[in-house]
Write a protein that holds these residues in place. Structure first.
Motif, PDB file in Angstrom:
ATOM      1  N   ALA A   4       0.725  -1.095   0.062  1.00 33.51           N
ATOM      2  CA  ALA A   4       0.061   0.004  -0.026  1.00 33.51           C
ATOM      3  C   ALA A   4       0.901   1.425  -0.106  1.00 33.51           C
ATOM      4  O   ALA A   4       0.607   2.260  -0.767  1.00 33.51           O
ATOM      5  CB  ALA A   4      -1.010  -0.107   1.276  1.00 33.51           C
ATOM      6  N   VAL A   5       1.956   1.157   0.815  1.00 40.95           N
ATOM      7  CA  VAL A   5       2.831   2.267   0.672  1.00 40.95           C
ATOM      8  C   VAL A   5       3.470   2.467  -0.694  1.00 40.95           C
ATOM      9  O   VAL A   5       3.398   3.581  -1.020  1.00 40.95           O
ATOM     10  CB  VAL A   5       3.902   2.225   1.631  1.00 40.95           C
ATOM     11  CG1 VAL A   5       5.180   3.292   1.806  1.00 40.95           C
ATOM     12  CG2 VAL A   5       3.395   2.051   3.173  1.00 40.95           C
ATOM     13  N   SER A   6       3.758   1.363  -1.299  1.00 40.53           N
ATOM     14  CA  SER A   6       4.706   1.676  -2.340  1.00 40.53           C
ATOM     15  C   SER A   6       3.608   2.426  -3.727  1.00 40.53           C
ATOM     16  O   SER A   6       3.791   3.210  -4.383  1.00 40.53           O
ATOM     17  CB  SER A   6       5.095   0.457  -3.122  1.00 40.53           C
ATOM     18  OG  SER A   6       4.049  -0.641  -3.422  1.00 40.53           O
ATOM     19  N   GLY A  25      -2.917   2.701  -3.903  1.00 43.65           N
ATOM     20  CA  GLY A  25      -2.623   2.292  -2.642  1.00 43.65           C
ATOM     21  C   GLY A  25      -3.318   0.756  -2.435  1.00 43.65           C
ATOM     22  O   GLY A  25      -3.015  -0.393  -2.222  1.00 43.65           O
ATOM     23  N   LEU A  26      -4.532   0.956  -2.512  1.00 45.53           N
ATOM     24  CA  LEU A  26      -5.475  -0.131  -2.227  1.00 45.53           C
ATOM     25  C   LEU A  26      -5.196  -1.099  -3.386  1.00 45.53           C
ATOM     26  O   LEU A  26      -5.148  -2.355  -3.227  1.00 45.53           O
ATOM     27  CB  LEU A  26      -6.817   0.299  -2.538  1.00 45.53           C
ATOM     28  CG  LEU A  26      -7.903  -0.789  -2.484  1.00 45.53           C
ATOM     29  CD1 LEU A  26      -7.841  -1.480  -0.872  1.00 45.53           C
ATOM     30  CD2 LEU A  26      -9.404  -0.175  -2.677  1.00 45.53           C
ATOM     31  N   THR A  27      -5.108  -0.856  -4.657  1.00 46.63           N
ATOM     32  CA  THR A  27      -4.862  -1.722  -5.727  1.00 46.63           C
ATOM     33  C   THR A  27      -3.682  -2.357  -5.713  1.00 46.63           C
ATOM     34  O   THR A  27      -3.621  -3.678  -5.617  1.00 46.63           O
ATOM     35  CB  THR A  27      -4.937  -1.055  -7.205  1.00 46.63           C
ATOM     36  OG1 THR A  27      -6.177  -0.534  -7.384  1.00 46.63           O
ATOM     37  CG2 THR A  27      -4.533  -1.925  -8.248  1.00 46.63           C
ATOM     38  N   THR A  28      -2.666  -1.916  -5.234  1.00 46.87           N
ATOM     39  CA  THR A  28      -1.284  -2.424  -5.188  1.00 46.87           C
ATOM     40  C   THR A  28      -1.150  -3.580  -3.798  1.00 46.87           C
ATOM     41  O   THR A  28      -0.690  -4.459  -4.083  1.00 46.87           O
ATOM     42  CB  THR A  28       0.058  -1.341  -4.775  1.00 46.87           C
ATOM     43  OG1 THR A  28      -0.327  -0.323  -5.777  1.00 46.87           O
ATOM     44  CG2 THR A  28       1.016  -2.304  -4.771  1.00 46.87           C
ATOM     45  N   ALA A  29      -1.990  -3.104  -2.936  1.00 46.34           N
ATOM     46  CA  ALA A  29      -2.076  -4.064  -1.465  1.00 46.34           C
ATOM     47  C   ALA A  29      -2.932  -5.302  -1.774  1.00 46.34           C
ATOM     48  O   ALA A  29      -2.639  -6.262  -1.280  1.00 46.34           O
ATOM     49  CB  ALA A  29      -2.568  -3.091  -0.542  1.00 46.34           C
ATOM     50  N   VAL A  30      -3.878  -5.210  -2.570  1.00 46.72           N
ATOM     51  CA  VAL A  30      -4.769  -6.370  -2.537  1.00 46.72           C
ATOM     52  C   VAL A  30      -5.141  -6.920  -3.962  1.00 46.72           C
ATOM     53  O   VAL A  30      -5.648  -8.032  -4.033  1.00 46.72           O
ATOM     54  CB  VAL A  30      -6.178  -5.986  -2.251  1.00 46.72           C
ATOM     55  CG1 VAL A  30      -6.081  -5.411  -0.668  1.00 46.72           C
ATOM     56  CG2 VAL A  30      -7.005  -5.007  -3.036  1.00 46.72           C
ATOM     57  N   GLY A  31      -4.619  -6.215  -4.901  1.00 53.13           N
ATOM     58  CA  GLY A  31      -4.697  -6.558  -6.369  1.00 53.13           C
ATOM     59  C   GLY A  31      -4.034  -8.261  -6.639  1.00 53.13           C
ATOM     60  O   GLY A  31      -4.853  -9.003  -7.209  1.00 53.13           O
ATOM     61  N   ARG A  46     -11.198 -13.125  -1.340  1.00 54.29           N
ATOM     62  CA  ARG A  46     -11.068 -12.949   0.399  1.00 54.29           C
ATOM     63  C   ARG A  46     -11.247 -11.154   0.742  1.00 54.29           C
ATOM     64  O   ARG A  46     -11.602 -10.799   1.828  1.00 54.29           O
ATOM     65  CB  ARG A  46      -9.956 -13.573   0.877  1.00 54.29           C
ATOM     66  CG  ARG A  46      -9.889 -14.849   0.857  1.00 54.29           C
ATOM     67  CD  ARG A  46      -8.792 -15.496   1.541  1.00 54.29           C
ATOM     68  NE  ARG A  46      -8.696 -17.041   1.139  1.00 54.29           N
ATOM     69  CZ  ARG A  46      -7.898 -17.931   1.972  1.00 54.29           C
ATOM     70  NH1 ARG A  46      -6.869 -17.291   2.812  1.00 54.29           N
ATOM     71  NH2 ARG A  46      -7.977 -19.126   1.744  1.00 54.29           N
ATOM     72  N   THR A  47     -10.687 -10.453  -0.013  1.00 52.29           N
ATOM     73  CA  THR A  47     -10.470  -9.312  -0.009  1.00 52.29           C
ATOM     74  C   THR A  47     -11.937  -8.473   0.250  1.00 52.29           C
ATOM     75  O   THR A  47     -12.314  -7.463   0.966  1.00 52.29           O
ATOM     76  CB  THR A  47      -9.974  -8.349  -1.152  1.00 52.29           C
ATOM     77  OG1 THR A  47      -8.560  -8.609  -1.440  1.00 52.29           O
ATOM     78  CG2 THR A  47     -10.062  -6.810  -0.933  1.00 52.29           C
ATOM     79  N   VAL A  52     -11.130  -6.112   6.486  1.00 51.63           N
ATOM     80  CA  VAL A  52      -9.723  -5.553   7.149  1.00 51.63           C
ATOM     81  C   VAL A  52      -8.770  -5.206   6.159  1.00 51.63           C
ATOM     82  O   VAL A  52      -7.975  -4.322   6.450  1.00 51.63           O
ATOM     83  CB  VAL A  52      -9.373  -6.659   8.257  1.00 51.63           C
ATOM     84  CG1 VAL A  52      -9.093  -7.756   7.320  1.00 51.63           C
ATOM     85  CG2 VAL A  52      -8.316  -6.025   9.212  1.00 51.63           C
ATOM     86  N   TYR A  53      -8.534  -5.976   4.964  1.00 47.16           N
ATOM     87  CA  TYR A  53      -7.694  -5.655   4.103  1.00 47.16           C
ATOM     88  C   TYR A  53      -7.487  -4.308   3.518  1.00 47.16           C
ATOM     89  O   TYR A  53      -6.707  -3.642   3.281  1.00 47.16           O
ATOM     90  CB  TYR A  53      -7.439  -7.021   3.043  1.00 47.16           C
ATOM     91  CG  TYR A  53      -7.578  -8.079   3.469  1.00 47.16           C
ATOM     92  CD1 TYR A  53      -6.306  -8.841   4.203  1.00 47.16           C
ATOM     93  CD2 TYR A  53      -8.710  -8.966   3.697  1.00 47.16           C
ATOM     94  CE1 TYR A  53      -6.257 -10.141   4.969  1.00 47.16           C
ATOM     95  CE2 TYR A  53      -8.640 -10.340   4.279  1.00 47.16           C
ATOM     96  CZ  TYR A  53      -7.429 -11.073   4.726  1.00 47.16           C
ATOM     97  OH  TYR A  53      -7.383 -12.004   5.244  1.00 47.16           O
ATOM     98  N   ALA A  54      -8.712  -4.064   2.742  1.00 50.35           N
ATOM     99  CA  ALA A  54      -8.874  -2.908   2.265  1.00 50.35           C
ATOM    100  C   ALA A  54      -8.809  -1.636   3.273  1.00 50.35           C
ATOM    101  O   ALA A  54      -8.247  -0.651   2.921  1.00 50.35           O
ATOM    102  CB  ALA A  54     -10.450  -2.967   1.730  1.00 50.35           C
ATOM    103  N   LEU A  55      -9.387  -1.848   4.477  1.00 45.97           N
ATOM    104  CA  LEU A  55      -9.208  -0.847   5.588  1.00 45.97           C
ATOM    105  C   LEU A  55      -7.789  -0.559   5.821  1.00 45.97           C
ATOM    106  O   LEU A  55      -7.361   0.670   6.014  1.00 45.97           O
ATOM    107  CB  LEU A  55     -10.186  -0.934   6.798  1.00 45.97           C
ATOM    108  CG  LEU A  55     -11.704  -0.898   6.415  1.00 45.97           C
ATOM    109  CD1 LEU A  55     -12.270  -1.469   7.711  1.00 45.97           C
ATOM    110  CD2 LEU A  55     -11.886   0.341   6.028  1.00 45.97           C
ATOM    111  N   LEU A  56      -7.111  -1.521   6.047  1.00 44.65           N
ATOM    112  CA  LEU A  56      -5.682  -1.356   6.279  1.00 44.65           C
ATOM    113  C   LEU A  56      -4.991  -0.594   5.253  1.00 44.65           C
ATOM    114  O   LEU A  56      -4.050   0.257   5.537  1.00 44.65           O
ATOM    115  CB  LEU A  56      -4.934  -2.691   6.520  1.00 44.65           C
ATOM    116  CG  LEU A  56      -3.358  -2.583   6.794  1.00 44.65           C
ATOM    117  CD1 LEU A  56      -3.069  -1.793   8.086  1.00 44.65           C
ATOM    118  CD2 LEU A  56      -2.886  -4.029   6.965  1.00 44.65           C
ATOM    119  N   ALA A  57      -5.243  -1.190   4.009  1.00 38.37           N
ATOM    120  CA  ALA A  57      -4.440  -0.282   3.050  1.00 38.37           C
ATOM    121  C   ALA A  57      -4.792   1.145   2.743  1.00 38.37           C
ATOM    122  O   ALA A  57      -4.099   1.845   2.388  1.00 38.37           O
ATOM    123  CB  ALA A  57      -4.916  -1.316   1.517  1.00 38.37           C
TER     124      ALA A  57
END
Length: 200
Positions: A4-6, A25-31, A46-47, A52-57
């Motif tokens: 997400a940071v990247s 950020g969201l796309t990179t984290a869960v894509g 699962r996303t 939780v995954y999307a909210l964290l991202a």
């Protein structure tokens, strides 16, 4: 969080507004995970089963945006880039091997499928990030990013085949990814490219 940071950092550097930073950020984290679940036939991914995954991202993307907006990263680019590189390498290793574990949990044990799912999950989010930002995907031009994921997946699969425990196989696979990433960055390793054409 690392992915997400990247994604958020790239969005900031591209001059995107906060919504664009969130999406990148969201796309990179869960894509990568979404691609994995689609390949394995797990729908909905699962996303979308747990927020939780999307909210964290999104939270990490917001923090990254605020850090850059307030200029808190000024003069600290090298330390920030190093931290991001380390987190990204750990994230790549973790995504690669956990994707393989997910595949095995769903009853898949073919070596080719395990390796394929591991690599696609590891690099998928980054590829989507770069395409959405209008860049050549990072995995094709910088260091041996995808090859590190491939090495980790192969090591993990080989240990599975030899009867090693899940924890040992996944740990060895993840360490292989991180080690190759560090070595490639330190020694500036890149895959061969064609020589530039010279007009006569």
């Amino acid at each position: 969080a690392a992915f997400a940071v990247s994604g958020a950092v790239l969005g900031v550097k591209k001059g995107m507004d906060i919504f664009g930073v969130f999406i990148l950020g969201l796309t990179t984290a869960v894509g990568g995970g979404v691609i994995r679940d689609v390949i394995l036939g797990e729908t909905p991914p699962r996303t979308f089963q747990s927020p939780v995954y999307a909210l964290l991202a999104l939270a990490v993307s917001l923090i990254t945006f605020l850090i850059y907006r307030r200029g808190m990263s000024s003069g600290k680019h090298r330390a920030f880039d190093l931290g991001l590189f380390i987190m990204d390498s750990l994230g790549l290793g973790a995504f690669t091997v956990t994707a393989m574990g997910t595949a095995m949990e769903s009853g898949q044990d073919g070596a080719f499928l395990l390796v394929f799912v591991g690599v696609v999950t590891g690099v998928g989010g980054g590829v989507l990030r770069d395409v959405m930002a209008g860049d050549m995907p990072y995995i094709f031009v910088k260091h041996v990013y995808a090859c590190a994921s491939l090495l980790g997946a192969v090591v993990c699969t080989a240990l599975y085949a030899l009867g090693a425990g899940d924890s040992l196989a996944m740990l060895a696979g993840m360490l292989s990814v991180v080690l190759l990433r560090f070595l490639s960055a330190y020694f500036r390793w890149n895959l061969p490219r064609p020589s530039p054409r010279r007009d006569s």
